[in-house]
Design a protein around this motif. Structure first.
Motif, PDB file in Angstrom:
ATOM      1  N   VAL A 188       0.871  -1.172   0.000  1.00 16.89           N
ATOM      2  CA  VAL A 188       0.000   0.000   0.000  1.00 16.89           C
ATOM      3  C   VAL A 188       0.906   1.220   0.000  1.00 16.89           C
ATOM      4  N   LEU A 189       0.933   1.915  -1.119  1.00 14.65           N
ATOM      5  CA  LEU A 189       1.827   3.050  -1.286  1.00 14.65           C
ATOM      6  C   LEU A 189       0.998   4.322  -1.273  1.00 14.65           C
ATOM      7  N   HIS A 190       1.166   5.103  -0.225  1.00 16.07           N
ATOM      8  CA  HIS A 190       0.318   6.269  -0.008  1.00 16.07           C
ATOM      9  C   HIS A 190       0.867   7.476  -0.742  1.00 16.07           C
ATOM     10  N   GLY A 191      -0.060   8.399  -1.129  1.00 14.68           N
ATOM     11  CA  GLY A 191       0.342   9.656  -1.746  1.00 14.68           C
ATOM     12  C   GLY A 191      -0.649  10.741  -1.401  1.00 14.68           C
ATOM     13  N   THR A 192      -0.305  12.013  -1.665  1.00 15.43           N
ATOM     14  CA  THR A 192      -1.213  13.131  -1.458  1.00 15.43           C
ATOM     15  C   THR A 192      -1.118  14.034  -2.669  1.00 15.43           C
ATOM     16  N   GLY A 193      -2.069  14.903  -2.878  1.00 18.91           N
ATOM     17  CA  GLY A 193      -2.007  15.733  -4.073  1.00 18.91           C
ATOM     18  C   GLY A 193      -3.073  16.792  -4.064  1.00 18.91           C
ATOM     19  N   THR A 194      -3.324  17.383  -5.234  1.00 19.65           N
ATOM     20  CA  THR A 194      -4.222  18.517  -5.330  1.00 19.65           C
ATOM     21  C   THR A 194      -5.645  18.090  -5.645  1.00 19.65           C
ATOM     22  N   ALA A 195      -6.589  18.959  -5.315  1.00 17.92           N
ATOM     23  CA  ALA A 195      -7.988  18.762  -5.690  1.00 17.92           C
ATOM     24  C   ALA A 195      -8.445  19.873  -6.622  1.00 17.92           C
ATOM     25  N   ALA A 196      -7.496  20.600  -7.205  1.00 13.55           N
ATOM     26  CA  ALA A 196      -7.834  21.642  -8.175  1.00 13.55           C
ATOM     27  C   ALA A 196      -8.371  20.991  -9.441  1.00 13.55           C
ATOM     28  N   TRP A 197      -9.290  21.658 -10.118  1.00  7.68           N
ATOM     29  CA  TRP A 197      -9.915  21.067 -11.303  1.00  7.68           C
ATOM     30  C   TRP A 197      -8.977  21.103 -12.493  1.00  7.68           C
ATOM     31  N   ASN A 198      -9.089  20.058 -13.305  1.00 11.40           N
ATOM     32  CA  ASN A 198      -8.449  20.066 -14.614  1.00 11.40           C
ATOM     33  C   ASN A 198      -9.275  20.956 -15.533  1.00 11.40           C
ATOM     34  N   GLY A 199      -8.694  21.341 -16.627  1.00 16.34           N
ATOM     35  CA  GLY A 199      -9.437  22.182 -17.544  1.00 16.34           C
ATOM     36  C   GLY A 199      -8.571  22.610 -18.712  1.00 16.34           C
ATOM     37  N   PRO A 200      -9.092  23.481 -19.589  1.00 14.86           N
ATOM     38  CA  PRO A 200     -10.431  24.088 -19.476  1.00 14.86           C
ATOM     39  C   PRO A 200     -11.546  23.093 -19.753  1.00 14.86           C
ATOM     40  N   ASN A 201     -12.702  23.409 -19.185  1.00 13.20           N
ATOM     41  CA  ASN A 201     -13.864  22.535 -19.316  1.00 13.20           C
ATOM     42  C   ASN A 201     -14.649  22.850 -20.591  1.00 13.20           C
ATOM     43  N   PRO A 202     -15.366  21.861 -21.140  1.00 13.95           N
ATOM     44  CA  PRO A 202     -15.452  20.487 -20.642  1.00 13.95           C
ATOM     45  C   PRO A 202     -14.236  19.677 -21.040  1.00 13.95           C
ATOM     46  N   VAL A 203     -13.769  18.819 -20.150  1.00 16.37           N
ATOM     47  CA  VAL A 203     -12.682  17.896 -20.482  1.00 16.37           C
ATOM     48  C   VAL A 203     -13.281  16.651 -21.124  1.00 16.37           C
ATOM     49  N   THR A 204     -12.472  15.936 -21.843  1.00 19.31           N
ATOM     50  CA  THR A 204     -12.936  14.740 -22.545  1.00 19.31           C
ATOM     51  C   THR A 204     -12.383  13.501 -21.870  1.00 19.31           C
ATOM     52  N   ILE A 205     -13.244  12.546 -21.592  1.00 22.48           N
ATOM     53  CA  ILE A 205     -12.808  11.256 -21.057  1.00 22.48           C
ATOM     54  C   ILE A 205     -13.390  10.146 -21.908  1.00 22.48           C
ATOM     55  N   ASN A 206     -12.742   9.009 -21.909  1.00 24.93           N
ATOM     56  CA  ASN A 206     -13.229   7.836 -22.632  1.00 24.93           C
ATOM     57  C   ASN A 206     -14.089   7.002 -21.695  1.00 24.93           C
ATOM     58  N   THR A 207     -15.331   6.756 -22.099  1.00 25.83           N
ATOM     59  CA  THR A 207     -16.252   5.964 -21.296  1.00 25.83           C
ATOM     60  C   THR A 207     -16.815   4.837 -22.150  1.00 25.83           C
ATOM     61  N   THR A 208     -17.675   4.028 -21.538  1.00 23.88           N
ATOM     62  CA  THR A 208     -18.256   2.876 -22.232  1.00 23.88           C
ATOM     63  C   THR A 208     -19.768   3.036 -22.323  1.00 23.88           C
TER      64      THR A 208
END
Length: 680
Positions: A188-208
């Motif tokens: 179990v390898l822990h990490g931390t990071g940002t919660a800032a939004w990606n953008g500019p919106n709308p972003v594109t993701i691959n879905t099913t």
């Protein structure tokens, strides 16, 4: 549309057609890999001394990995039918089909080792369960040979429970004769990071898309989806528009997380020529909803938690880092150790961020970790260009491998930044200090990424900062034949974060351009630099790497009542109470014109009661000179540091030798830790 993480899904439709594959062309990847596999097979069949073979060893070849024109052929080893932990090695072959080097974890042959345990399996599992808090499950226990140090028969268990940072899935190797814990590896390898939004919106993701249902499952990357942490159910919807811009929404968290993973997948292919996080087109489910200010990878999933504002932290720095752990886990040697695993994952987070190249209003390219969210009220979690800004060390020391894993990332992050950007970047990135007052010119993040990744393809189970120096130097040389510029930058950057030169590391003298650092340090006769530390593995945290020692001298000796001064490893000479001699040696060079100081810490305890007679002795020699002879008369409750000027040996290769001699009476234990030869 309202500003938010609205996602447009891309459904795929295709028809499978069975065809007869054509023979590969002579220059195709398949043909080159086949040639490399055959070359390695021929080489290994001769049982070369470099892999430390024993008569009962068998070698298992894994698929060839191609990168940057180089072919990497990984091997595992078995002994009398048992898996050998630390028996792995990699054969590296260039574009001409020539073996350039090998990377071998094991440092000595197993020899003739009995494979009959004295410790029952159930007893080994009981020991393993004690290594975690609140153990829940022992996933399995197998008999292995542990060969990262003196080869020993061991029981290896995987135990689920709770560790210092939360969930734990721990491999534990227990000596099958004595019941001593030899090694642990956290999955179990822990990490931390940002919660800032990606953008500019709308972003594109691959879905099913199936029937009337859309799901947040990637249609082409095997196993990659975004799920609820508690139910493991993939998020679904009646349309292909996802999220609402509110970071407390799991669906929005999934948009950021899936976008990041798909971006990293593209980066791995475009920059590094890698087929997915696992190397064969796949990744792992991302699960949003961990009730913790954290995120982790455990070999089966990437779990994503929240920040103090209860925003899900599934974006570039977080998921790029956690998927980077997966890449590390699925390259030769498995998860990096000795304090290097978090810096390795941070490089993938940075690479993903730079590949995405988002505008500064979003998660723009930089070398901070967690810069867009006030995770615990103190700003970025780590600063790669100056780790000390977050309280981590900029410079490597013998204590680094034993530090908390995120703090131990400091020197590695600092090194990667120097290779990518240098000390004084011209692209708006911040300046970076060095530990030896030198300047370094960066190569750019893509080149740094290629060097780091190709080093990882030479990784073995004996990974450490010291080995990463060796692997990255070799990778830079392999990737730029005929040109020393990249090699010299990598070397200058390691020197700049105080990771010392290693015995047998590559050199580059082919006349290519150089980027050696400028320095205020004294210049020795014949060139070079009078700075840095010359001993390999000075704190013994990489086992016997760099040292030649009598059996049983170098180890994790706390269970024998002789704990390390720092870290968990030391050198323990004598202590038998019978006539016995132990030795510990290492050779190193001192450039002509340099001032050199040898230092080390000793702890001496004894059962002798005399205050006048030296029955048992520890002699310390540098070359032919005896620096000091200690004895049972020098017993002390803690560690004592000793320093000696050895400048008179400048311009020579020196053998440092510790010799412990014990008579036939009562025991005296001579324990050594944190050695150093510092130049000035």
């Amino acid at each position: 549309m309202a500003a938010g993480a609205l996602a447009v899904g891309l459904a795929t439709v295709g028809t499978a057609v069975a065809v007869q594959a054509s023979p590969p062309s002579p220059n195709s990847t398949a043909a080159v890999q086949a040639l490399a596999a055959n070359t390695a097979t021929t080489f290994v069949s001769t049982r070369p001394a470099v892999v430390h073979p024993s008569a009962d060893d068998a070698f298992i070849q894994h698929p060839v990995i191609s990168s940057g024109g180089m072919q990497y052929v990984p091997y595992d080893r078995s002994y009398k039918g048992l898996q050998v932990v630390g028996g792995d090695f990699v054969v590296v072959i260039n574009a001409a089909g020539q073996i350039t080097n090998t990377s071998v974890a094991q440092q000595q042959a197993i020899g003739n080792l009995s494979v009959t345990p004295a410790l029952a399996k159930a007893d080994a599992e009981a020991v393993a369960r004690k290594q975690v808090t609140n153990p829940t499950t022992v996933e399995g226990t197998t008999l292995v040979v542990y060969a990262l140090d003196t080869p020993r028969l061991a029981w290896e268990s995987i135990v689920d429970g709770t560790g210092a940072e939360g969930p734990s899935r721990l491999s534990v190797d227990v000596d099958a004769i004595t019941g001593t814990v030899l090694h642990t590896q956290e999955h179990v390898l822990h990490g931390t990071g940002t919660a800032a939004w990606n953008g500019p919106n709308p972003v594109t993701i691959n879905t099913t898309h199936s029937g009337t249902t859309y799901s947040m499952a990637d249609p082409t990357i095997r196993n990659l989806s975004c799920q609820d942490f508690t139910t493991h159910a993939t998020l679904t919807g009646t349309d292909d528009a996802w999220g609402n811009g509110n970071a407390t929404s799991k669906e929005t968290g999934c948009v950021d997380a899936l976008f990041t993973a798909q971006t990293e997948y593209k980066m791995l292919s475009s920059w590094l020529g890698r087929n997915g996080m696992d190397g064969s087109g796949g990744a792992w489910p991302i699960r949003i909803g961990l009730n913790d200010e954290n995120a982790y990878y455990d070999g089966t999933q990437v779990a994503v938690g929240h920040n103090t504002a209860n925003q899900w932290i599934g974006e570039l720095d977080v998921v790029g880092h956690e998927m980077g752990h997966g890449v590390d886990d699925h390259t030769p040697g498995g998860i990096s150790g000795s304090g290097t695993q978090e810096f390795v994952a941070d490089t993938f987070g940075a690479e993903t961020e730079w590949y995405a190249n988002e505008p500064s209003a979003y998660d723009g390219p930089d070398f901070q970790v967690g810069e867009k969210v006030n995770l615990v009220g103190s700003g970025p979690i780590r600063y790669m260009y100056n780790p000390s800004l977050a309280g981590d060390s900029n410079c490597y020391s013998s204590s680094t491998p034993s530090q908390e894993v995120h703090a131990a990332a400091g020197p590695g992050n600092h090194w990667f930044y120097l290779v990518a950007e240098g000390t004084s970047p011209t692209n708006g990135q911040p300046t970076s200090p060095t530990c030896n007052s030198t300047s370094v010119t960066g190569l750019g993040i893509q080149t740094a990424a290629k060097i780091m990744y190709n080093a990882m393809l030479m990784k073995t189970t004996g990974s450490s900062y010291l080995r990463y120096r060796v692997w990255t130097l070799q990778a830079a040389k392999n990737l730029t034949p005929g040109n020393c510029a990249a090699f010299n930058t990598v070397k200058a950057a390691w020197n700049a974060v105080s990771v010392p030169a290693q015995s047998g590391e590559a050199t580059c003298t082919d006349g290519g351009p150089t980027t050696e650092p400028t320095s205020a340090s004294p210049t020795p006769t014949g060139g070079g630099s009078c700075s840095g530390q010359r001993l390999t593995n000075p704190g013994f945290e990489s086992g016997s790497t760099g040292w030649t020692a009598s059996t049983g001298v170098i180890g994790q000796n706390s269970s024998q009542g002789e704990p390390a001064r720092t870290g968990t490893w030391n050198a323990y000479l004598d202590g038998y109470g019978t006539t016995h001699t132990d030795t510990l040696t290492q050779s190193f060079s001192i450039p002509a014109g340099c001032h050199a100081t040898l230092s080390f810490w000793t702890h001496i305890d004894t059962a002798e009661t005399t205050t006048t007679t030296a029955y048992d002795k520890l002699t310390v020699q540098a070359g032919s000179s005896t620096l000091v002879t200690l004895s049972n008369l020098n017993k002390v409750s803690g560690y004592t540091q000793r320093s000696y000027d050895i400048s008179s040996l400048a311009g020579t290769t020196v053998t440092l030798r510790f010799t412990g001699t014990e008579d036939s009476g009562l025991q005296t234990s001579f324990v050594i830790d944190d050695t150093a030869v510092n130049l000035s």
